[in-house]
Design a protein around this motif. Sequence first.
Motif, PDB file in Angstrom:
ATOM      1  N   GLY A  13      -2.035  14.123   1.570  1.00  0.00           N
ATOM      2  CA  GLY A  13      -1.246  14.551   2.477  1.00  0.00           C
ATOM      3  C   GLY A  13      -1.392  14.171   3.816  1.00  0.00           C
ATOM      4  O   GLY A  13      -0.292  13.842   4.343  1.00  0.00           O
ATOM      5  N   ARG A  14      -2.428  14.216   4.377  1.00  0.00           N
ATOM      6  CA  ARG A  14      -2.723  13.675   5.644  1.00  0.00           C
ATOM      7  C   ARG A  14      -2.310  12.153   5.935  1.00  0.00           C
ATOM      8  O   ARG A  14      -1.810  11.688   6.714  1.00  0.00           O
ATOM      9  N   ALA A  15      -3.001  11.244   4.793  1.00  0.00           N
ATOM     10  CA  ALA A  15      -2.561  10.190   4.768  1.00  0.00           C
ATOM     11  C   ALA A  15      -0.846   9.749   4.814  1.00  0.00           C
ATOM     12  O   ALA A  15      -0.539   8.809   5.647  1.00  0.00           O
ATOM     13  N   ALA A  16      -0.228  10.587   4.286  1.00  0.00           N
ATOM     14  CA  ALA A  16       1.119  10.325   4.025  1.00  0.00           C
ATOM     15  C   ALA A  16       1.692  10.674   5.485  1.00  0.00           C
ATOM     16  O   ALA A  16       2.796   9.907   5.870  1.00  0.00           O
ATOM     17  N   GLU A  17       1.291  11.734   6.055  1.00  0.00           N
ATOM     18  CA  GLU A  17       1.708  12.174   7.300  1.00  0.00           C
ATOM     19  C   GLU A  17       1.780  11.044   8.521  1.00  0.00           C
ATOM     20  O   GLU A  17       2.697  10.561   8.958  1.00  0.00           O
ATOM     21  N   GLU A  18       0.459  10.413   8.408  1.00  0.00           N
ATOM     22  CA  GLU A  18       0.376   9.315   9.253  1.00  0.00           C
ATOM     23  C   GLU A  18       1.040   8.338   8.968  1.00  0.00           C
ATOM     24  O   GLU A  18       1.774   7.359   9.968  1.00  0.00           O
ATOM     25  N   HIS A  19       1.175   7.627   7.827  1.00  0.00           N
ATOM     26  CA  HIS A  19       2.201   6.679   7.174  1.00  0.00           C
ATOM     27  C   HIS A  19       3.326   6.780   7.309  1.00  0.00           C
ATOM     28  O   HIS A  19       4.194   6.056   7.901  1.00  0.00           O
ATOM     29  N   ASP A  20       4.030   7.836   7.073  1.00  0.00           N
ATOM     30  CA  ASP A  20       5.414   8.049   7.195  1.00  0.00           C
ATOM     31  C   ASP A  20       5.830   8.187   8.640  1.00  0.00           C
ATOM     32  O   ASP A  20       6.910   7.674   8.881  1.00  0.00           O
ATOM     33  N   ALA A  21       5.082   8.762   9.639  1.00  0.00           N
ATOM     34  CA  ALA A  21       5.294   8.842  10.850  1.00  0.00           C
ATOM     35  C   ALA A  21       5.655   7.410  11.675  1.00  0.00           C
ATOM     36  O   ALA A  21       6.171   7.117  12.609  1.00  0.00           O
ATOM     37  N   THR A  22       4.950   6.182  10.925  1.00  0.00           N
ATOM     38  CA  THR A  22       5.329   4.874  11.440  1.00  0.00           C
ATOM     39  C   THR A  22       6.523   4.238  10.838  1.00  0.00           C
ATOM     40  O   THR A  22       6.705   3.052  11.074  1.00  0.00           O
ATOM     41  N   LYS A  23       7.144   4.859   9.906  1.00  0.00           N
ATOM     42  CA  LYS A  23       8.289   4.354   9.291  1.00  0.00           C
ATOM     43  C   LYS A  23       9.580   5.120   9.564  1.00  0.00           C
ATOM     44  O   LYS A  23       9.750   6.177   9.091  1.00  0.00           O
ATOM     45  N   ALA A  24      10.408   4.310  10.107  1.00  0.00           N
ATOM     46  CA  ALA A  24      11.911   4.661  10.383  1.00  0.00           C
ATOM     47  C   ALA A  24      12.765   4.830   9.019  1.00  0.00           C
ATOM     48  O   ALA A  24      13.449   5.670   8.853  1.00  0.00           O
ATOM     49  N   ASP A  25      12.783   3.827   8.403  1.00  0.00           N
ATOM     50  CA  ASP A  25      13.304   3.749   7.114  1.00  0.00           C
ATOM     51  C   ASP A  25      12.866   4.747   5.885  1.00  0.00           C
ATOM     52  O   ASP A  25      11.785   4.517   5.443  1.00  0.00           O
ATOM     53  N   ARG A  26      13.490   5.904   5.345  1.00  0.00           N
ATOM     54  CA  ARG A  26      13.035   6.684   4.482  1.00  0.00           C
ATOM     55  C   ARG A  26      12.541   6.243   3.051  1.00  0.00           C
ATOM     56  O   ARG A  26      11.490   6.681   2.709  1.00  0.00           O
ATOM     57  N   LEU A  27      13.010   4.852   2.862  1.00  0.00           N
ATOM     58  CA  LEU A  27      12.564   4.326   1.643  1.00  0.00           C
ATOM     59  C   LEU A  27      11.257   3.656   1.796  1.00  0.00           C
ATOM     60  O   LEU A  27      10.612   3.501   0.719  1.00  0.00           O
ATOM     61  N   ARG A  60       3.201   8.636  -4.566  1.00  0.00           N
ATOM     62  CA  ARG A  60       1.584   8.228  -4.438  1.00  0.00           C
ATOM     63  C   ARG A  60       1.137   9.224  -5.293  1.00  0.00           C
ATOM     64  O   ARG A  60      -0.236   9.064  -5.334  1.00  0.00           O
ATOM     65  N   GLY A  61       1.385   9.912  -5.985  1.00  0.00           N
ATOM     66  CA  GLY A  61       0.968  10.714  -7.024  1.00  0.00           C
ATOM     67  C   GLY A  61       0.350  12.071  -6.653  1.00  0.00           C
ATOM     68  O   GLY A  61      -0.219  12.826  -7.557  1.00  0.00           O
TER      69      GLY A  61
END
Length: 194
Positions: A13-27, A60-61
Amino acid sequence: MDATVQRIIDDLGRAAEEHDATKADRLERWRVLEPDAGRFLWFLTQAVGARSIVEIGTSRGVSTLWLADAARATGGRVVSIDTDADAQEHARATLAGAGLAELVDFRVADGGQALAGFGDGELDLLFLDAERTEYPGWWPHPSRVLRPGGVLVADNATSHPAEIAPLRELIAADPALTTTTIGVGKGELLALRR
Protein backbone atom coordinates in the motif's frame (compact mmCIF):
# COMPACT_ATOMS: atom_id res chain seq x y z
CA MET A 1 -5.38 -12.02 9.27
CA ASP A 2 -1.91 -13.50 9.23
CA ALA A 3 0.65 -10.95 10.53
CA THR A 4 3.08 -11.57 7.65
CA VAL A 5 0.32 -11.10 5.08
CA GLN A 6 -0.82 -7.89 6.79
CA ARG A 7 2.74 -6.52 6.79
CA ILE A 8 3.11 -7.28 3.07
CA ILE A 9 -0.24 -5.63 2.33
CA ASP A 10 0.79 -2.54 4.31
CA ASP A 11 4.17 -2.37 2.52
CA LEU A 12 2.50 -2.72 -0.89
CA GLY A 13 0.00 0.00 0.00
CA ARG A 14 2.80 2.43 0.87
CA ALA A 15 4.75 1.53 -2.28
CA ALA A 16 1.62 2.02 -4.39
CA GLU A 17 1.01 5.48 -2.92
CA GLU A 18 4.57 6.51 -3.79
CA HIS A 19 4.39 4.98 -7.26
CA ASP A 20 0.95 6.33 -8.15
CA ALA A 21 1.83 9.86 -7.00
CA THR A 22 4.33 10.06 -9.89
CA LYS A 23 1.89 8.87 -12.59
CA ALA A 24 -0.55 11.24 -14.24
CA ASP A 25 -2.01 8.51 -16.47
CA ARG A 26 -4.49 6.35 -14.54
CA LEU A 27 -3.50 3.28 -16.56
CA GLU A 28 0.11 3.57 -15.36
CA ARG A 29 -0.92 3.54 -11.69
CA TRP A 30 -0.98 0.38 -9.59
CA ARG A 31 -4.46 1.18 -8.27
CA VAL A 32 -4.38 -1.18 -5.30
CA LEU A 33 -7.37 -1.93 -3.09
CA GLU A 34 -7.82 0.34 -0.06
CA PRO A 35 -7.22 -1.25 3.38
CA ASP A 36 -10.82 -0.96 4.61
CA ALA A 37 -12.17 -2.44 1.36
CA GLY A 38 -9.61 -5.24 1.62
CA ARG A 39 -10.62 -6.07 5.18
CA PHE A 40 -14.29 -6.04 4.11
CA LEU A 41 -13.53 -8.42 1.22
CA TRP A 42 -11.53 -10.69 3.56
CA PHE A 43 -14.41 -10.77 6.06
CA LEU A 44 -17.10 -11.30 3.39
CA THR A 45 -15.18 -14.16 1.80
CA GLN A 46 -15.15 -15.99 5.12
CA ALA A 47 -18.74 -15.04 6.01
CA VAL A 48 -20.08 -16.72 2.86
CA GLY A 49 -17.68 -19.65 3.24
CA ALA A 50 -16.30 -18.94 -0.23
CA ARG A 51 -14.15 -21.74 -1.60
CA SER A 52 -14.36 -20.98 -5.33
CA ILE A 53 -13.18 -17.37 -5.65
CA VAL A 54 -12.41 -15.37 -8.80
CA GLU A 55 -11.02 -11.86 -9.03
CA ILE A 56 -10.76 -9.98 -12.28
CA GLY A 57 -8.13 -7.28 -12.00
CA THR A 58 -5.01 -8.52 -10.21
CA SER A 59 -3.05 -5.27 -10.30
CA ARG A 60 -0.15 -5.76 -7.86
CA GLY A 61 -1.93 -8.44 -5.85
CA VAL A 62 -3.23 -6.55 -2.81
CA SER A 63 -6.78 -7.81 -3.28
CA THR A 64 -5.32 -11.22 -4.11
CA LEU A 65 -3.54 -11.27 -0.74
CA TRP A 66 -6.78 -10.44 1.11
CA LEU A 67 -8.71 -13.09 -0.82
CA ALA A 68 -6.03 -15.79 -0.51
CA ASP A 69 -5.65 -15.28 3.24
CA ALA A 70 -9.43 -15.65 3.59
CA ALA A 71 -9.39 -18.69 1.28
CA ARG A 72 -6.83 -20.32 3.55
CA ALA A 73 -9.44 -20.11 6.34
CA THR A 74 -12.30 -21.45 4.18
CA GLY A 75 -10.35 -24.18 2.41
CA GLY A 76 -10.80 -22.32 -0.86
CA ARG A 77 -8.77 -21.24 -3.86
CA VAL A 78 -8.50 -17.99 -5.82
CA VAL A 79 -8.30 -17.55 -9.58
CA SER A 80 -6.81 -14.13 -10.35
CA ILE A 81 -7.34 -12.87 -13.90
CA ASP A 82 -5.68 -9.86 -15.54
CA THR A 83 -4.51 -8.84 -19.01
CA ASP A 84 -1.22 -7.44 -17.62
CA ALA A 85 1.35 -10.26 -17.42
CA ASP A 86 3.96 -8.06 -15.70
CA ALA A 87 1.56 -7.07 -12.92
CA GLN A 88 0.65 -10.72 -12.46
CA GLU A 89 4.33 -11.69 -12.15
CA HIS A 90 4.74 -9.06 -9.44
CA ALA A 91 1.64 -10.39 -7.67
CA ARG A 92 2.83 -13.99 -8.01
CA ALA A 93 6.14 -13.12 -6.30
CA THR A 94 4.31 -11.22 -3.56
CA LEU A 95 1.95 -14.13 -2.89
CA ALA A 96 4.93 -16.50 -2.71
CA GLY A 97 6.58 -14.22 -0.16
CA ALA A 98 3.38 -14.30 1.89
CA GLY A 99 3.22 -18.10 1.79
CA LEU A 100 -0.04 -18.06 -0.17
CA ALA A 101 1.13 -19.01 -3.68
CA GLU A 102 -0.39 -22.50 -3.55
CA LEU A 103 -3.86 -20.98 -3.06
CA VAL A 104 -3.86 -18.82 -6.21
CA ASP A 105 -4.05 -19.65 -9.91
CA PHE A 106 -2.92 -16.64 -11.98
CA ARG A 107 -4.30 -16.34 -15.51
CA VAL A 108 -3.46 -13.75 -18.14
CA ALA A 109 -6.76 -13.39 -19.96
CA ASP A 110 -9.63 -11.08 -20.86
CA GLY A 111 -12.08 -10.96 -17.97
CA GLY A 112 -15.19 -11.51 -20.06
CA GLN A 113 -13.73 -14.44 -21.94
CA ALA A 114 -12.51 -15.99 -18.70
CA LEU A 115 -15.94 -15.66 -17.07
CA ALA A 116 -17.57 -17.26 -20.10
CA GLY A 117 -15.47 -20.36 -19.39
CA PHE A 118 -16.87 -20.92 -15.90
CA GLY A 119 -19.91 -23.12 -15.40
CA ASP A 120 -23.31 -22.09 -14.10
CA GLY A 121 -23.23 -21.66 -10.32
CA GLU A 122 -19.53 -22.54 -10.12
CA LEU A 123 -18.37 -19.54 -8.07
CA ASP A 124 -18.94 -18.59 -4.46
CA LEU A 125 -17.45 -15.10 -4.78
CA LEU A 126 -16.60 -12.93 -7.78
CA PHE A 127 -14.60 -9.72 -7.29
CA LEU A 128 -14.51 -7.24 -10.18
CA ASP A 129 -11.76 -4.61 -10.11
CA ALA A 130 -10.85 -4.14 -13.76
CA GLU A 131 -11.95 -1.74 -16.51
CA ARG A 132 -15.47 -0.91 -15.31
CA THR A 133 -16.78 0.05 -18.75
CA GLU A 134 -16.25 -3.55 -19.92
CA TYR A 135 -18.51 -5.16 -17.30
CA PRO A 136 -21.81 -4.80 -19.22
CA GLY A 137 -20.27 -6.64 -22.18
CA TRP A 138 -19.52 -9.59 -19.90
CA TRP A 139 -23.18 -9.98 -18.94
CA PRO A 140 -24.85 -12.41 -18.13
CA HIS A 141 -21.73 -14.28 -16.97
CA PRO A 142 -21.17 -12.31 -13.72
CA SER A 143 -24.62 -13.46 -12.56
CA ARG A 144 -24.68 -16.88 -14.22
CA VAL A 145 -21.46 -18.13 -12.62
CA LEU A 146 -22.62 -17.44 -9.03
CA ARG A 147 -24.11 -20.25 -6.95
CA PRO A 148 -27.21 -19.52 -4.87
CA GLY A 149 -25.86 -17.57 -1.91
CA GLY A 150 -22.85 -16.50 -3.96
CA VAL A 151 -21.74 -12.88 -4.00
CA LEU A 152 -20.50 -10.49 -6.66
CA VAL A 153 -18.44 -7.51 -5.48
CA ALA A 154 -17.54 -4.64 -7.83
CA ASP A 155 -15.04 -2.04 -6.65
CA ASN A 156 -15.27 1.73 -7.34
CA ALA A 157 -19.06 1.95 -6.93
CA THR A 158 -18.91 5.40 -5.33
CA SER A 159 -15.67 6.75 -6.82
CA HIS A 160 -16.84 6.10 -10.41
CA PRO A 161 -20.65 5.85 -10.21
CA ALA A 162 -21.24 6.68 -13.89
CA GLU A 163 -18.96 3.86 -15.00
CA ILE A 164 -20.58 1.39 -12.58
CA ALA A 165 -24.15 2.48 -13.43
CA PRO A 166 -24.62 0.11 -16.42
CA LEU A 167 -23.57 -2.87 -14.27
CA ARG A 168 -25.82 -1.68 -11.44
CA GLU A 169 -28.76 -1.51 -13.89
CA LEU A 170 -28.12 -5.05 -15.15
CA ILE A 171 -27.97 -6.35 -11.58
CA ALA A 172 -31.16 -4.49 -10.61
CA ALA A 173 -32.98 -6.00 -13.62
CA ASP A 174 -31.90 -9.57 -12.73
CA PRO A 175 -34.60 -11.15 -10.51
CA ALA A 176 -32.08 -13.69 -9.20
CA LEU A 177 -29.96 -10.93 -7.62
CA THR A 178 -30.40 -8.54 -4.74
CA THR A 179 -28.01 -5.63 -4.38
CA THR A 180 -26.60 -2.97 -2.09
CA THR A 181 -23.61 -0.64 -1.93
CA ILE A 182 -21.18 -0.64 0.99
CA GLY A 183 -19.27 2.59 1.71
CA VAL A 184 -15.76 1.22 2.24
CA GLY A 185 -12.74 2.08 0.12
CA LYS A 186 -14.01 3.55 -3.12
CA GLY A 187 -17.41 1.89 -2.64
CA GLU A 188 -18.29 -1.77 -3.12
CA LEU A 189 -21.34 -2.74 -5.17
CA LEU A 190 -22.60 -6.09 -3.87
CA ALA A 191 -24.99 -8.52 -5.48
CA LEU A 192 -26.24 -11.65 -3.73
CA ARG A 193 -27.57 -14.50 -5.85
CA ARG A 194 -30.82 -15.68 -4.26
